[in-house]
Write an enzyme that holds these catalytic residues in place. Structure first.
Site, PDB file in Angstrom:
ATOM      1  N   LYS A 187     -18.255 -13.161   2.879  1.00  0.00           N
ATOM      2  CA  LYS A 187     -19.616 -12.582   2.695  1.00  0.00           C
ATOM      3  C   LYS A 187     -20.191 -12.288   1.479  1.00  0.00           C
ATOM      4  O   LYS A 187     -19.581 -11.303   0.772  1.00  0.00           O
ATOM      5  CB  LYS A 187     -19.626 -11.142   3.492  1.00  0.00           C
ATOM      6  CG  LYS A 187     -19.267 -11.596   4.968  1.00  0.00           C
ATOM      7  CD  LYS A 187     -19.715 -10.304   5.883  1.00  0.00           C
ATOM      8  CE  LYS A 187     -19.732 -10.373   7.304  1.00  0.00           C
ATOM      9  NZ  LYS A 187     -19.833  -9.163   7.972  1.00  0.00           N
ATOM     10  N   GLY A 221      -7.762  -7.773   0.600  1.00  0.00           N
ATOM     11  CA  GLY A 221      -6.425  -7.929   1.452  1.00  0.00           C
ATOM     12  C   GLY A 221      -5.985  -9.190   1.279  1.00  0.00           C
ATOM     13  O   GLY A 221      -4.981  -9.576   1.111  1.00  0.00           O
ATOM     14  N   GLY A 248     -13.031  -3.100  -0.373  1.00  0.00           N
ATOM     15  CA  GLY A 248     -14.532  -2.674  -0.186  1.00  0.00           C
ATOM     16  C   GLY A 248     -14.458  -1.588  -1.271  1.00  0.00           C
ATOM     17  O   GLY A 248     -15.562  -1.617  -2.128  1.00  0.00           O
ATOM     18  N   ARG A 290       0.985  -0.962  -0.047  1.00  0.00           N
ATOM     19  CA  ARG A 290      -0.124   0.002  -0.114  1.00  0.00           C
ATOM     20  C   ARG A 290       0.924   1.350   0.115  1.00  0.00           C
ATOM     21  O   ARG A 290       0.337   2.228  -0.540  1.00  0.00           O
ATOM     22  CB  ARG A 290      -0.920   0.071   1.363  1.00  0.00           C
ATOM     23  CG  ARG A 290      -2.151  -0.758   1.239  1.00  0.00           C
ATOM     24  CD  ARG A 290      -3.267  -0.176   1.848  1.00  0.00           C
ATOM     25  NE  ARG A 290      -4.571  -0.862   1.620  1.00  0.00           N
ATOM     26  CZ  ARG A 290      -5.049  -1.966   2.320  1.00  0.00           C
ATOM     27  NH1 ARG A 290      -4.367  -2.339   3.316  1.00  0.00           N
ATOM     28  NH2 ARG A 290      -6.088  -2.356   1.952  1.00  0.00           N
TER      29      ARG A 290
HETATM   30  P1  ADP Z   1     -10.421 -10.526   0.424  1.00  0.00           P
HETATM   31  O1  ADP Z   1      -9.815 -10.135   1.383  1.00  0.00           O
HETATM   32  O2  ADP Z   1      -9.407 -11.052  -0.546  1.00  0.00           O
HETATM   33  O3  ADP Z   1     -11.371  -9.601  -0.145  1.00  0.00           O
HETATM   34  P2  ADP Z   1     -12.493 -11.895   1.920  1.00  0.00           P
HETATM   35  O4  ADP Z   1     -11.996 -10.837   3.197  1.00  0.00           O
HETATM   36  O5  ADP Z   1     -14.029 -11.562   1.691  1.00  0.00           O
HETATM   37  O6  ADP Z   1     -11.357 -11.839   0.825  1.00  0.00           O
HETATM   38  O7  ADP Z   1     -12.480 -13.428   2.509  1.00  0.00           O
HETATM   39  C1  ADP Z   1     -11.270 -13.933   2.949  1.00  0.00           C
HETATM   40  C2  ADP Z   1     -11.393 -14.979   4.067  1.00  0.00           C
HETATM   41  O8  ADP Z   1     -12.481 -15.826   3.722  1.00  0.00           O
HETATM   42  C3  ADP Z   1     -10.318 -15.856   4.401  1.00  0.00           C
HETATM   43  O9  ADP Z   1     -10.081 -15.523   5.943  1.00  0.00           O
HETATM   44  C4  ADP Z   1     -10.810 -17.064   4.496  1.00  0.00           C
HETATM   45  O10 ADP Z   1     -10.130 -18.182   5.402  1.00  0.00           O
HETATM   46  C5  ADP Z   1     -12.482 -17.089   4.432  1.00  0.00           C
HETATM   47  N1  ADP Z   1     -12.618 -18.635   3.760  1.00  0.00           N
HETATM   48  C6  ADP Z   1     -12.800 -18.624   2.311  1.00  0.00           C
HETATM   49  N2  ADP Z   1     -13.405 -19.679   1.952  1.00  0.00           N
HETATM   50  C7  ADP Z   1     -14.094 -20.157   3.321  1.00  0.00           C
HETATM   51  C8  ADP Z   1     -14.758 -21.523   3.735  1.00  0.00           C
HETATM   52  N3  ADP Z   1     -15.072 -22.263   2.722  1.00  0.00           N
HETATM   53  N4  ADP Z   1     -14.643 -21.512   4.941  1.00  0.00           N
HETATM   54  C9  ADP Z   1     -14.267 -20.741   5.761  1.00  0.00           C
HETATM   55  N5  ADP Z   1     -13.777 -19.471   5.414  1.00  0.00           N
HETATM   56  C10 ADP Z   1     -13.528 -19.203   4.278  1.00  0.00           C
HETATM   57 MG    MG Z   2     -10.373  -9.692   3.526  1.00  0.00          MG
END
Ligand code: ADP
Ligand code: MG
Length: 388
Positions: free
Chosen positions: A198, A347, A370, A37
């Site tokens: 989510k 992230g 986001g 960053r």
């Molecule tokens: P990013 O930061 O890349 O946008 P998110 O914050 O939306 O991604 O999601 C990342 C998290 O999703 C990680 O902590 C990962 O462990 C969790 N995750 C992904 N798939 C699963 C799953 N099937 N069960 C539990 N946790 C999951």
């Molecule tokens: Mg994340």
């Protein structure tokens, strides 16, 4: 909207809102693998130095909730920036007050001042006008180069530009250009890969890409919610109960939409007990879906290899556990190996890319999580609107 090149910056006091929200280690240092960053804002800072500007940097760090938290002071960030620029950074311990006013008023061309963590002041998040005006009084021009927080209506993002001539920095400009191009004129096929936890935060983007993209690949816990919405058994998998109904409104039979066909399932998310490859719809009531399975990997890899533009946000499984990170790693590798144009944001996804040493194989690493999702969904971002 104006850009850096639209201003004569020589000898001007330029307030630059950056996003130096980097993780600090237990040693309170910024690890070189997690400073992307900071690195992303170097082009703007170097440009300003070349133009002979006087630079005053503003950023937040972590969640101090409107009070001083010693461990969230910006000294380690200043140190890392000093290393990256090979130049002295004058780090102050406040954002307001006599000391700040005195030092800022004496700033010379080529100097860089970093004010303290903006979120030590509740006024930042409350978008307090007086606070914004105070900050604005330090500069003559305001630059927003903080795409990662452009979706927040905070004082340093939407308040300051009310009081100063304002523009987008080089990073913000690049993010807007790249992400607009992915939506408006991508080389096709365009593939969107969406994972993570989510679905509530990503459903709008999924909808948009079901319209704009050629293929949409879903994985991660978010895909579990979609499987549940289709009436498929997901056992004890992490899902968003409250989103099942909303998810059912998606075009779930659209041939563009690709869901996992198999999974790595286990009753134990810590990875210590047995796991197995389970065909989708074969998860028993004790198991959780914790990663995509090998057939899904092959299917997703095939689609990725045929794509000319790829956008990826969110991992395919529980990446914190070695046993369940393999699917995400294979997807990361496939995206890196693709010759087309690739964009990765979020992230957790970026940390994975960095850990695998694939950072340089991705055409654009977005500094927005986001904010990237909101931008891609077509929502207006307050930090960007404020510059118009
Ligand atoms: P990013 O930061 O890349 O946008 P998110 O914050 O939306 O991604 O999601 C990342 C998290 O999703 C990680 O902590 C990962 O462990 C969790 N995750 C992904 N798939 C699963 C799953 N099937 N069960 C539990 N946790 C999951
Ligand atoms: Mg994340």
């Amino acid at each position: 909207m104006k850009f850096l090149r639209d201003f004569n910056l020589k000898d001007k006091k330029v307030l630059v809102r950056v996003d130096f929200n980097v993780p600090l280690g237990d040693d309170l240092e910024v690890d070189s693998s997690e400073d992307w960053r900071i690195e992303a804002t170097l082009p703007s800072i170097k440009y300003l130095l070349d133009q002979g500007a006087k630079i005053i940097l503003l950023t937040h760090l972590g969640r101090p909730n409107g009070q001083v938290v010693e461990n969230l002071r910006l000294d380690p960030v200043a140190k890392r920036l000093e290393e990256l620029l090979d130049r002295k950074i004058i780090k102050l311990d406040n954002c307001c007050g006599q000391e700040v006013e005195d030092r800022v008023s004496q700033i010379k061309a080529g100097e860089i001042i970093l004010l303290e963590n903006l979120r030590f002041y509740p006024e930042e998040k409350n978008n307090d006008n007086k606070f914004a005006k105070q900050l604005a009084s330090y500069g003559e021009i305001y630059v927003n180069d903080a795409f990662g927080v452009a979706h927040r209506a905070h004082a340093s993002l939407v308040g300051i530009p009310k009081y100063l001539p304002s523009c987008a920095g080089l990073l913000l400009e690049k993010e807007m250009t790249v992400l607009s191009n992915v939506l408006d004129k991508p080389k096709r096929p365009l593939t969107a890969i969406i994972g993570g936890v989510k679905i509530s935060t990503k459903i709008k983007v999924i909808k948009r890409f079901l319209k704009e993209a050629d293929d949409v690949l879903l994985g991660g816990a978010l895909a579990n919610t979609v499987l549940a919405a289709k009436g498929i058994a997901v056992g004890r998998s992490l899902i968003e109960e409250g989103m099942v109904e909303e998810t059912q409104k998606l075009e779930l039979t659209d041939i563009k939409l690709h869901l996992p066909v198999d999974a790595i399932a286990s009753a134990d998310p810590s990875g210590k007990r047995d796991s197995r490859i389970a065909p989708i719809s074969n998860t028993n009531e004790k198991e959780m879906i914790l990663d995509i399975g090998p057939d899904t990997n092959e299917l997703f890899k095939l689609i990725i290899s045929q794509s000319k533009t790829i956008i990826w946000n969110g991992p395919m499984g529980l990446i914190e556990v070695d046993k369940f990170v393999q699917g995400s790693k294979k997807i990361a590798q496939a995206v890196a190996d693709n010759d087309g144009y690739s964009v990765v944001g979020g992230g957790d996804s970026i940390v994975l890319i960095e850990k695998m040493g694939l950072f340089d194989k991705i055409d654009h690493i977005s500094t927005g999580g986001g904010s990237m999702l909101q931008f891609l969904a077509g929502d207006k971002l307050p930090g960007i609107e404020a510059l118009k």
